[in-house]
Design an enzyme around this catalytic site. Structure first.
Site, PDB file in Angstrom:
ATOM      1  N   HIS A  63      53.367  39.423  47.175  1.00  0.00           N
ATOM      2  CA  HIS A  63      52.615  40.058  46.086  1.00  0.00           C
ATOM      3  C   HIS A  63      52.569  39.133  44.871  1.00  0.00           C
ATOM      4  CE1 HIS A  63      52.198  43.107  42.735  1.00  0.00           C
ATOM      5  NE2 HIS A  63      51.169  43.427  43.527  1.00  0.00           N
ATOM      6  N   ASP A 105      47.730  44.550  45.324  1.00  0.00           N
ATOM      7  CA  ASP A 105      48.573  45.745  45.247  1.00  0.00           C
ATOM      8  C   ASP A 105      48.498  46.561  46.534  1.00  0.00           C
ATOM      9  OD1 ASP A 105      49.199  44.931  42.691  1.00  0.00           O
ATOM     10  OD2 ASP A 105      48.146  46.564  41.680  1.00  0.00           O
TER      11      ASP A 105
END
Length: 138
Positions: A63, A105
């Site tokens: 991420h 996300d």
């Protein structure tokens, strides 16, 4: 519980899409699962360095790398549109920057959900001492 949520957001520094990311994580796990990742391993939470401790921590590493690849905007402040369709998170933003952040996300929330079985409470609030190894390349 609402008070706990507000306090937690103040402690970690609220950012534009943090609430959105938290809701995505909760959608792929149980309610309030986001709190488990506020300070977990070497990469979940603010910043990151060293070697990811497990598959859950690796989701956060990926991420962070995804955010690093988003050029021309600040991914931590961008707000985007998304929905849930038949149990799937769907990014609905057409703006390039917002869509890229939403996808970062979305992928991380799915990854954390798929790797929840690797979650180790011993890595919560892990001292940076255990994250001193040379960081991997994205």
């Amino acid at each position: 519980m609402r008070t706990l949520w507000i306090v937690a957001m103040c402690l970690i520094g609220v950012e534009g899409n943090l609430f959105q990311f938290a809701r995505m994580i909760d959608a792929k796990q149980e309610a309030f699962s986001f709190f488990k990742y506020i300070s977990y391993g070497c990469y979940c939470g603010w910043g990151g360095q060293g070697t990811p401790k497990d598959a859950s921590d690796r989701c956060c590493f990926v991420h962070d790398c995804c955010y690093a690849r988003v050029k021309g905007c600040n991914p931590k402040l961008v707000e985007y549109s998304y929905s849930y369709r038949t149990g799937k998170i769907v990014c609905e933003t057409y703006n390039r920057c917002k869509r890229a952040v939403c996808e970062c996300d979305r992928v991380a929330a799915i990854c954390l959900g798929q790797n929840v079985n690797t979650y180790n409470k011993g890595y919560m609030f892990l001292s940076s001492y255990y994250c001193r190894q040379k960081s991997e390349q994205c």
